[in-house]
Design a protein around this motif. Sequence first.
Motif, PDB file in Angstrom:
ATOM      1  N   VAL A 145     -45.166   5.237  12.762  1.00 36.58           N
ATOM      2  CA  VAL A 145     -45.960   4.250  12.309  1.00 36.58           C
ATOM      3  C   VAL A 145     -44.782   3.254  11.942  1.00 36.58           C
ATOM      4  N   ALA A 146     -43.968   3.835  10.953  1.00 34.87           N
ATOM      5  CA  ALA A 146     -42.521   2.906  10.187  1.00 34.87           C
ATOM      6  C   ALA A 146     -41.939   3.061  10.928  1.00 34.87           C
ATOM      7  N   SER A 169     -44.531   0.891  15.722  1.00 41.05           N
ATOM      8  CA  SER A 169     -42.373   0.257  14.889  1.00 41.05           C
ATOM      9  C   SER A 169     -42.647  -1.231  15.705  1.00 41.05           C
ATOM     10  N   THR A 170     -42.278  -2.093  14.523  1.00 33.76           N
ATOM     11  CA  THR A 170     -42.030  -3.113  15.173  1.00 33.76           C
ATOM     12  C   THR A 170     -40.673  -4.319  15.042  1.00 33.76           C
ATOM     13  N   TYR A 218     -38.756  -2.456   7.941  1.00 30.15           N
ATOM     14  CA  TYR A 218     -39.747  -3.738   8.452  1.00 30.15           C
ATOM     15  C   TYR A 218     -40.235  -4.337   7.810  1.00 30.15           C
ATOM     16  N   GLY A 295     -48.616  -4.079   8.654  1.00 32.82           N
ATOM     17  CA  GLY A 295     -48.547  -3.091   7.356  1.00 32.82           C
ATOM     18  C   GLY A 295     -49.067  -3.067   6.333  1.00 32.82           C
ATOM     19  N   HIS A 317     -52.761  -6.212  14.923  1.00 30.83           N
ATOM     20  CA  HIS A 317     -52.633  -5.713  17.066  1.00 30.83           C
ATOM     21  C   HIS A 317     -54.313  -6.051  17.217  1.00 30.83           C
ATOM     22  N   LEU A 346     -53.999   0.690  14.019  1.00 37.48           N
ATOM     23  CA  LEU A 346     -53.145   2.408  13.595  1.00 37.48           C
ATOM     24  C   LEU A 346     -54.322   3.328  15.157  1.00 37.48           C
TER      25      LEU A 346
HETATM   26  N1  PHE Z   1     -45.223  -2.419  11.687  1.00 38.61           N
HETATM   27  C1  PHE Z   1     -44.773  -1.505  10.738  1.00 38.61           C
HETATM   28  C2  PHE Z   1     -43.659  -0.867  11.221  1.00 38.61           C
HETATM   29  O1  PHE Z   1     -42.993  -0.748  11.867  1.00 38.61           O
HETATM   30  C3  PHE Z   1     -45.741  -0.466  10.766  1.00 38.61           C
HETATM   31  C4  PHE Z   1     -47.704  -0.529  11.340  1.00 38.61           C
HETATM   32  C5  PHE Z   1     -48.200  -1.057  12.304  1.00 38.61           C
HETATM   33  C6  PHE Z   1     -48.120  -0.456   9.699  1.00 38.61           C
HETATM   34  C7  PHE Z   1     -49.365  -1.310  12.560  1.00 38.61           C
HETATM   35  C8  PHE Z   1     -49.411  -1.069  10.194  1.00 38.61           C
HETATM   36  C9  PHE Z   1     -50.609  -1.672  11.350  1.00 38.61           C
HETATM   37  O2  PHE Z   1     -43.550  -0.433   9.964  1.00 38.61           O
END
Ligand code: PHE
Length: 422
Positions: A145-146, A169-170, A218, A295, A317, A346
């Motif tokens: 995720v992170a 992960s964005t 992030y 996050g 999302h 998530l």
């Molecule tokens: N987008 C966050 C990242 O890249 C992670 C995340 C996505 C957290 C969706 C919560 C919900 O670190």
Amino acid sequence: MLSARMTLGWLAGGLLSLGLLGCDKKQAAPAANTAATTPAKPEAAKTEAAKPESAKSESAPAAAPSGKAIVIGHFGSLTGSEATFGQSTSNGIRLAIKEVNAKGGVLGKPIELKEYDTRGDAGEAKLAVERLVKSDKVTAVLGEVASKLSLAAGPVCQEAGVPMITPSSTNPKVTEIGDYIFRVCFIDPFQGLAGAKFARENLKAGKAAVLVDQAQAYAVGLAEQFELNFTRMGGTIATKQNYTGGAQDFTSQLTSIRSAGADVIYIPGYYTDVGNIAIQARRLGITKPMLGGDGWDSDQLAKIAGDAIEGSYYTNHYAPDQPDARVQEFIKAYRAEFGGATPDGLAALGYDAAKILFESMERAKSTDGKPVRDAIAATKDFLGVTGKITIDANRNATKSAVVVEMAGNPPMPTYVTTVEAQ
Ligand code: PHE
């Protein structure tokens, strides 16, 4: 503390897989118990997480798919201050596995899951993926995720030629690791734009303060994108303050923010810190709305912050109260599976990532790395719970974002608006 709701849901998944598998309780039970009751200590995490004994396996050959199982991997933070990220993702993946196995599996074979806890630590993430790729010989990897943890572990998949799909992960750099690394979520240049647009157009903010977790790729990246877009749209950044994830006292940063007189405070961090920040901000008399990114997405946010988070917003999302039929069907199936828990973003992304992987293996008619990679790359107009997913030339997904407000008592993420993909 973990929330009872998510913990129950997550445990239910583990127990269910035990029941279906008849797998050795001695193996799987400690992993579930540890995750449910023990807040992870980073020092204690060393080498423990990636041990094979802590792996939980799942296969549910209900409709009797035959033959050797296809083993896929998941690495995620099942414990630690981002525990709900990994738990929710795991639940989403497990639901997708259960559904596909009930329909005969993939290429006629059941899907089996190997899963390791990263405890939110970059070193553990890398170890976990090495274990998945080298010992478990998984066909593909789902996680993290992170962004920081996907960045730490992605090169292992890339070098081994094992496709990896991060559900969530964005940070743009994640898929830049190489041609075996994909994501099914939007990227932060878009999420930052969506936040800035909402701040300017909906909140009518002229001045923004930014408070950044400097230890997370992030947060740093998303803050930059918010600032870039907010100033481009005519706003000004009144002050920018830093913290390091896990900090307890935000008084000095918040005092500076208070005197800067911002209309909105942008905090692109993770939920545990954001919850603590919100409480301290309100105590210091800051009444302006806070705005964040994905996050924030955890039922723990409201548990930590209570009323202090009410009236604040974040980009995400998916919103569970979207009327969309596909969303509502997913929520129903998820609740039935995980003791009534409402899935967060998530869980929805984990579910979509797993389904795209299964569909890609079917199209590839193979479980070998290269053909599966090519099939994932060719994903077009996949109708997911988190929107329509097409993988672009850079292995990213272009999707719209939603903005939710933490509204009600207790505050719950409540759909406000959609920001269309650019
Ligand atoms: N987008 C966050 C990242 O890249 C992670 C995340 C996505 C957290 C969706 C919560 C919900 O670190």
